[in-house]
Design an enzyme around this catalytic site. Sequence first.
Site, PDB file in Angstrom:
ATOM      1  N   GLN A   1      -2.589  -6.186  11.262  1.00 25.90           N
ATOM      2  CA  GLN A   1      -1.283  -6.785  11.577  1.00 25.90           C
ATOM      3  C   GLN A   1      -1.309  -7.944  12.578  1.00 25.90           C
ATOM      4  OE1 GLN A   1       1.581  -3.737  12.537  1.00 25.90           O
ATOM      5  NE2 GLN A   1       1.316  -2.688  10.575  1.00 25.90           N
TER       6      GLN A   1
ATOM      7  N   GLY B   1       0.846  -1.195   0.000  1.00 24.25           N
ATOM      8  CA  GLY B   1       0.000   0.000   0.000  1.00 24.25           C
ATOM      9  C   GLY B   1       0.871   1.230   0.000  1.00 24.25           C
ATOM     10  N   SER B   2       0.479   2.227   0.792  1.00 22.72           N
ATOM     11  CA  SER B   2       1.198   3.490   0.831  1.00 22.72           C
ATOM     12  C   SER B   2       2.686   3.280   1.169  1.00 22.72           C
ATOM     13  CB  SER B   2       0.532   4.399   1.867  1.00 22.72           C
ATOM     14  OG  SER B   2       1.210   5.624   1.992  1.00 22.72           O
TER      15      SER B   2
ATOM     16  N   ASP C   1       2.828   9.948  18.027  1.00 22.20           N
ATOM     17  CA  ASP C   1       2.105   9.845  16.762  1.00 22.20           C
ATOM     18  C   ASP C   1       0.602   9.916  17.015  1.00 22.20           C
ATOM     19  OD1 ASP C   1       2.416   9.125  13.782  1.00 22.20           O
ATOM     20  OD2 ASP C   1       0.945   7.670  14.474  1.00 22.20           O
TER      21      ASP C   1
ATOM     22  N   ARG D   1      -1.656 -11.131   0.342  1.00 25.76           N
ATOM     23  CA  ARG D   1      -2.709 -12.138   0.454  1.00 25.76           C
ATOM     24  C   ARG D   1      -3.013 -12.682  -0.932  1.00 25.76           C
ATOM     25  NH1 ARG D   1      -7.260  -8.312   3.097  1.00 25.76           N
ATOM     26  NH2 ARG D   1      -6.398  -6.902   1.552  1.00 25.76           N
TER      27      ARG D   1
ATOM     28  N   GLU E   1      -1.895  13.120  15.940  1.00 27.45           N
ATOM     29  CA  GLU E   1      -3.032  12.998  15.035  1.00 27.45           C
ATOM     30  C   GLU E   1      -4.354  13.275  15.753  1.00 27.45           C
ATOM     31  OE1 GLU E   1      -1.789   9.306  13.453  1.00 27.45           O
ATOM     32  OE2 GLU E   1      -2.937   8.063  14.826  1.00 27.45           O
TER      33      GLU E   1
ATOM     34  N   GLU F   1     -13.278  30.892   4.603  1.00 31.42           N
ATOM     35  CA  GLU F   1     -12.508  31.470   5.714  1.00 31.42           C
ATOM     36  C   GLU F   1     -11.952  30.413   6.672  1.00 31.42           C
ATOM     37  OE1 GLU F   1     -11.456  34.409   5.616  1.00 31.42           O
ATOM     38  OE2 GLU F   1     -12.704  34.952   3.903  1.00 31.42           O
TER      39      GLU F   1
ATOM     40  N   LYS G   1       8.699   9.913   8.005  1.00 29.69           N
ATOM     41  CA  LYS G   1       7.757  10.968   8.365  1.00 29.69           C
ATOM     42  C   LYS G   1       7.075  11.541   7.131  1.00 29.69           C
ATOM     43  CE  LYS G   1       7.127  10.214  11.713  1.00 29.69           C
ATOM     44  NZ  LYS G   1       5.910  10.213  12.545  1.00 29.69           N
TER      45      LYS G   1
ATOM     46  N   SER H   1      -3.301  -5.474  -4.834  1.00 27.07           N
ATOM     47  CA  SER H   1      -2.006  -4.811  -4.988  1.00 27.07           C
ATOM     48  C   SER H   1      -1.035  -5.627  -5.848  1.00 27.07           C
ATOM     49  CB  SER H   1      -1.348  -4.604  -3.622  1.00 27.07           C
ATOM     50  OG  SER H   1      -2.218  -3.999  -2.713  1.00 27.07           O
TER      51      SER H   1
HETATM   52  P1  NAD Z   1      -2.076   0.633   3.608  1.00 31.19           P
HETATM   53  O1  NAD Z   1      -3.477   0.726   4.112  1.00 31.19           O
HETATM   54  O2  NAD Z   1      -1.706   1.516   2.491  1.00 31.19           O
HETATM   55  O3  NAD Z   1      -1.756  -0.907   3.242  1.00 31.19           O
HETATM   56  C1  NAD Z   1      -2.480  -1.550   2.306  1.00 31.19           C
HETATM   57  C2  NAD Z   1      -1.744  -2.850   1.947  1.00 31.19           C
HETATM   58  O4  NAD Z   1      -1.955  -3.824   2.966  1.00 31.19           O
HETATM   59  C3  NAD Z   1      -2.257  -3.416   0.651  1.00 31.19           C
HETATM   60  O5  NAD Z   1      -1.187  -4.012  -0.048  1.00 31.19           O
HETATM   61  C4  NAD Z   1      -3.217  -4.471   1.109  1.00 31.19           C
HETATM   62  O6  NAD Z   1      -3.335  -5.489   0.162  1.00 31.19           O
HETATM   63  C5  NAD Z   1      -2.517  -4.985   2.362  1.00 31.19           C
HETATM   64  N1  NAD Z   1      -3.442  -5.593   3.312  1.00 31.19           N
HETATM   65  C6  NAD Z   1      -4.530  -5.022   3.875  1.00 31.19           C
HETATM   66  N2  NAD Z   1      -5.117  -5.890   4.715  1.00 31.19           N
HETATM   67  C7  NAD Z   1      -4.384  -7.023   4.675  1.00 31.19           C
HETATM   68  C8  NAD Z   1      -4.476  -8.287   5.295  1.00 31.19           C
HETATM   69  N3  NAD Z   1      -5.467  -8.556   6.149  1.00 31.19           N
HETATM   70  N4  NAD Z   1      -3.538  -9.214   5.015  1.00 31.19           N
HETATM   71  C9  NAD Z   1      -2.528  -8.955   4.171  1.00 31.19           C
HETATM   72  N5  NAD Z   1      -2.376  -7.780   3.545  1.00 31.19           N
HETATM   73  C10 NAD Z   1      -3.307  -6.840   3.781  1.00 31.19           C
HETATM   74  O7  NAD Z   1      -1.086   0.777   4.848  1.00 31.19           O
HETATM   75  P2  NAD Z   1      -0.063   1.972   5.143  1.00 31.19           P
HETATM   76  O8  NAD Z   1      -0.817   3.234   5.323  1.00 31.19           O
HETATM   77  O9  NAD Z   1       1.070   1.906   4.181  1.00 31.19           O
HETATM   78  O10 NAD Z   1       0.430   1.527   6.596  1.00 31.19           O
HETATM   79  C11 NAD Z   1       1.346   0.488   6.777  1.00 31.19           C
HETATM   80  C12 NAD Z   1       2.113   0.728   8.054  1.00 31.19           C
HETATM   81  O11 NAD Z   1       2.879   1.924   7.911  1.00 31.19           O
HETATM   82  C13 NAD Z   1       1.223   0.966   9.277  1.00 31.19           C
HETATM   83  O12 NAD Z   1       1.876   0.420  10.390  1.00 31.19           O
HETATM   84  C14 NAD Z   1       1.170   2.467   9.377  1.00 31.19           C
HETATM   85  O13 NAD Z   1       0.895   2.930  10.685  1.00 31.19           O
HETATM   86  C15 NAD Z   1       2.582   2.818   8.959  1.00 31.19           C
HETATM   87  N6  NAD Z   1       2.788   4.179   8.458  1.00 31.19           N
HETATM   88  C16 NAD Z   1       1.963   4.676   7.492  1.00 31.19           C
HETATM   89  C17 NAD Z   1       2.206   5.939   6.984  1.00 31.19           C
HETATM   90  C18 NAD Z   1       1.337   6.506   5.883  1.00 31.19           C
HETATM   91  O14 NAD Z   1       1.518   7.671   5.563  1.00 31.19           O
HETATM   92  N7  NAD Z   1       0.426   5.773   5.271  1.00 31.19           N
HETATM   93  C19 NAD Z   1       3.296   6.680   7.455  1.00 31.19           C
HETATM   94  C20 NAD Z   1       4.150   6.130   8.411  1.00 31.19           C
HETATM   95  C21 NAD Z   1       3.870   4.868   8.899  1.00 31.19           C
HETATM   96 MG    MG Z   2       1.312   9.691  12.378  1.00 28.68          MG
END
Ligand code: NAD
Ligand code: MG
Length: 357
Positions: free
Chosen positions: A88, A28-29, A193, A50, A197, A229, A133, A55
């Site tokens: 997780q 994901g992200s 964190d 999975r 938020e 505004e 970050k 993805s």
């Molecule tokens: P995300 O929601 O973008 O992740 C989605 C991914 O996880 C996809 O590939 C999806 O297929 C997979 N996924 C979802 N559910 C699943 C499951 N049950 N089994 C297997 N795969 C599964 O996640 P993210 O935002 O990248 O966050 C990932 C980690 O990074 C988290 O711990 C988050 O706190 C941390 N984090 C995120 C950011 C951010 O900006 N998004 C920044 C810093 C840290």
């Molecule tokens: Mg944060």
Amino acid sequence: MERDTISAEAEQAAPVLEGRRIAIVGYGSQGAAHAQNLRDSGMEVRVGLRPGSASRARAEAAGLEVSDVADAAEWADIVAVLIPDTAQPRVYRESIAPHLRPGNTLLFAHGFNVHFGAIDPDPEVDVVLVAPKSPGPMLRREYALGNGVPALVAVHQDVTGDARRKTLAYAYHLGSARAGLLETTFAEETETDLFGEQAVLCGGLTSLIQAGFETLVEAGYQPEVAYFECLHEMKLIVDLAYQGGLSGMRANVSDTAEFGDYVSGPRVIGEESRKAMREILDEIRSGAFARRWIHDSENGNPEFSRFREEGARHILEPVGLGLRRQMAWLAADAAGGASGNGGAPTPEATSAAKGAS
Ligand code: NAD
Ligand code: MG
């Protein structure tokens, strides 16, 4: 200064990951950015997803090898857990833990599950944190430009004596040593964190905007004017503060605005708000917030769903939608275009760049 020392240490540590296999669980992200940056830094990377994951095609299109989570965990020396925090614990229990070998490394980008005990990591592996970050798309974009985004690094469990070096090396190959590494703990990263938020970035901001908007509308002003505004102009101000701190922002607004800032800001965020902030921090530190969130997730998110519906029904939403449709650059964003600010999501576009950090 300390940052520079750590970045230099990270450079020296970089070779420890040579020959080690890195599984990126989730694409994901964060996952997509970690996988591509590490691969482009010469690391041996495999993505774990999975069966049937949406993805998969994107990861393969980026030239990455993809397998099931269990197979990737079995194959790897380092397992980066980059799926949503609520998913997780189960994935760790079912598909990762059974495949860890003594001396392997379990890596997180947020300390939530380990810190609050939702994941009880194998006592024979190193447990570390590398938390960039920024959202993933910005992490990837800056790396590709030859830059990096800063990251927090921490070690929760060091069984090999090499956990810190591996953490620094991972952050180095992610590009973050180019921007600065900050050493922290799982507790500090997680608690700050969540506090940020809740009290400031998401919770504080949305409540501030809604309260200001409602005050103007209740006093008889047009909702459209109130939207401009209290919400629309927020970006201009935040960009100025991001670039130059609060002084930089104040130097760029009118003297009238600056004088009003000093006179009225501390009345809006007065002792009552500070007391609420301390209470929020207490609930984060005691684990009360984490228990409430985990409990809601495990029960199909009844509370979360209700909050979402209420938020979406606020009259500010249709007012904003109508106004944004008339602004060409925002209409393009709403259609899924690049937002130009590091992948910040728009409500209309289901962006992968969610999460406040
Ligand atoms: P995300 O929601 O973008 O992740 C989605 C991914 O996880 C996809 O590939 C999806 O297929 C997979 N996924 C979802 N559910 C699943 C499951 N049950 N089994 C297997 N795969 C599964 O996640 P993210 O935002 O990248 O966050 C990932 C980690 O990074 C988290 O711990 C988050 O706190 C941390 N984090 C995120 C950011 C951010 O900006 N998004 C920044 C810093 C840290
Ligand atoms: Mg944060």
